[in-house]
Design a protein around this motif. Structure first.
Motif, PDB file in Angstrom:
ATOM      1  N   ALA A   1      68.908  94.518  17.280  1.00  0.00           N
ATOM      2  CA  ALA A   1      68.974  94.470  15.887  1.00  0.00           C
ATOM      3  C   ALA A   1      69.690  95.587  15.146  1.00  0.00           C
ATOM      4  N   GLN A   2      70.036  95.390  13.976  1.00  0.00           N
ATOM      5  CA  GLN A   2      70.800  96.386  13.262  1.00  0.00           C
ATOM      6  C   GLN A   2      69.949  97.682  12.911  1.00  0.00           C
ATOM      7  N   TRP A   3      70.832  98.704  13.483  1.00  0.00           N
ATOM      8  CA  TRP A   3      70.233 100.144  13.494  1.00  0.00           C
ATOM      9  C   TRP A   3      69.391 100.435  14.832  1.00  0.00           C
ATOM     10  N   ASP A  57      73.297  93.318  13.900  1.00  0.00           N
ATOM     11  CA  ASP A  57      72.527  92.532  14.770  1.00  0.00           C
ATOM     12  C   ASP A  57      73.680  92.082  15.839  1.00  0.00           C
ATOM     13  N   LEU A  58      73.367  92.327  17.270  1.00  0.00           N
ATOM     14  CA  LEU A  58      74.382  91.992  18.307  1.00  0.00           C
ATOM     15  C   LEU A  58      73.503  91.154  19.324  1.00  0.00           C
ATOM     16  N   PRO A  59      74.237  90.036  19.690  1.00  0.00           N
ATOM     17  CA  PRO A  59      73.621  89.463  20.900  1.00  0.00           C
ATOM     18  C   PRO A  59      73.700  89.766  22.329  1.00  0.00           C
ATOM     19  N   ALA A  60      73.099  89.704  23.132  1.00  0.00           N
ATOM     20  CA  ALA A  60      73.100  89.988  24.580  1.00  0.00           C
ATOM     21  C   ALA A  60      74.609  89.351  25.049  1.00  0.00           C
ATOM     22  N   GLY A  61      75.115  90.514  25.715  1.00  0.00           N
ATOM     23  CA  GLY A  61      76.543  90.047  26.411  1.00  0.00           C
ATOM     24  C   GLY A  61      77.631  90.539  25.519  1.00  0.00           C
ATOM     25  N   HIS A  62      77.255  91.097  24.255  1.00  0.00           N
ATOM     26  CA  HIS A  62      78.480  91.440  23.398  1.00  0.00           C
ATOM     27  C   HIS A  62      79.339  92.389  24.013  1.00  0.00           C
TER      28      HIS A  62
END
Length: 336
Positions: free
Chosen positions: A323-325, A283-288
């Motif tokens: 989200a992951q994947w 899972d990655l947030p916006a701006g990562h």
């Protein structure tokens, strides 16, 4: 390149038995070979009591001359052998070992002549055969290039059509003796059809010879490699010959159909299935800011950025939560 011309040599595998010889013809007729090769031995014309054994194998022949005598058939019997070959669709090929044998073979109606390794320098025999105007296949087993040059010049002077087989006179032949390099050396030197005469008792040797350009293959045949006789251990079984023909025809087909490695259009559909798109592995947030460690590649291609382009998005921010994947698409990456 067409399929190789296959010659199965019965040689002395018949052990002087006419019945066994004919059984070999019937067995070989179903293997895919084109020709059956024999050796015509007329002891009094070709040998003497002084000839030594190449291998002292015989339990029943006191001398080599006695062995050749036991291998003889009458002219009428040879005519029956030729007739049997014709009936089952096999070319009848024979190696003569005397001028008298050539006379017999002419009466029988041989298509062309095979010259054994030991007869390459027998210009008396070659002169006899040259007068028939029939084509010749030469085994080069015991001859160096100087000797072959002499024989080739002799045949060319007489306008004889000939081909040459790379051959090693060793029974059985070991890998370091195959001389597969000589196949193309013979082609370059003499500009004639070249083949391979095999004594290795292996299918693979013949497959390699075809891959290297051999257009004729000759090999000994035996019903069982444990049988009595000087060539049994150097021969192929009926079943092995069937496999050899299939394998060598496949290689010949491959050589006739070169692949253009610059053109992979035929794989377009498969590439869309097997190649992959980029996704994120957590899972990655916006701006990562994307790192190599964030990425995975998943099938199929076309649902995200192509995996081949992963380096282009390293260090760039993502525009939304992922989200992951989830697949990673162009609009998920901010290009600043």
């Amino acid at each position: 390149m067409t399929n190789p011309y296959y010659i199965a040599e019965i040689g002395q595998a018949h052990e002087g038995s006419l019945g066994i010889l004919h059984s070999y013809i019937d067995a070989l007729a179903t293997t895919g070979v084109h020709a059956v090769k024999f050796q015509m031995h007329i002891a009094a014309a070709e040998s003497s009591s002084h000839e030594p054994f190449r291998v002292k194998f015989s339990y029943e022949d006191a001398t080599r001359f006695d062995y050749w005598k036991r291998m003889e058939f009458t002219l009428d019997q040879w005519k029956g052998i030729k007739k049997h070959c014709d009936e089952v669709g096999l070319d009848f090929i024979c190696s003569p070992f005397s001028n008298l044998a050539v006379d017999w073979l002419e009466e029988i109606g041989v298509k062309y002549y095979k010259i054994g390794s030991g007869e390459v320098n027998n210009l008396l025999l070659l002169e006899k055969i040259a007068k028939t105007k029939k084509p010749i296949i030469i085994s080069s087993g015991m001859s160096n290039f100087s000797e072959l040059d002499c024989t080739v010049a002799f045949l060319k002077q007489r306008n004889v059509t000939f081909s040459i087989l790379q051959c090693t006179t060793s029974y059985p032949t070991h890998p370091e003796q195959f001389g597969l390099n000589v196949i193309n050396e013979l082609k370059d030197r003499y500009q004639v059809k070249v083949g391979f005469s095999d004594h290795s008792s292996k299918i693979a040797t013949n497959v390699a010879a075809v891959a290297l350009g051999a257009e004729i293959l000759e090999f000994h045949v035996v019903f069982n490699k444990k049988m009595f006789g000087p060539d049994a251990k150097s021969s192929l079984t009926i079943e092995e010959i069937e496999q050899l023909v299939q394998d060598c025809n496949a290689i010949a087909t491959a050589l006739k159909n070169p692949i253009d490695k610059n053109n992979n259009a035929q794989f377009s559909e498969l590439k869309s299935i097997f190649e992959k798109s980029l996704s994120v592995n957590k899972d990655l947030p916006a701006g990562h800011v994307l790192k190599f460690e964030d990425l995975e590649a998943k099938k199929p291609k076309g649902l995200g950025i192509d995996a081949v382009n992963f380096e282009k998005i390293i260090g760039k921010k993502i525009s939304r939560n992922l989200a992951q994947w989830d697949f990673l698409n162009e609009n998920d990456v901010i290009n600043e």
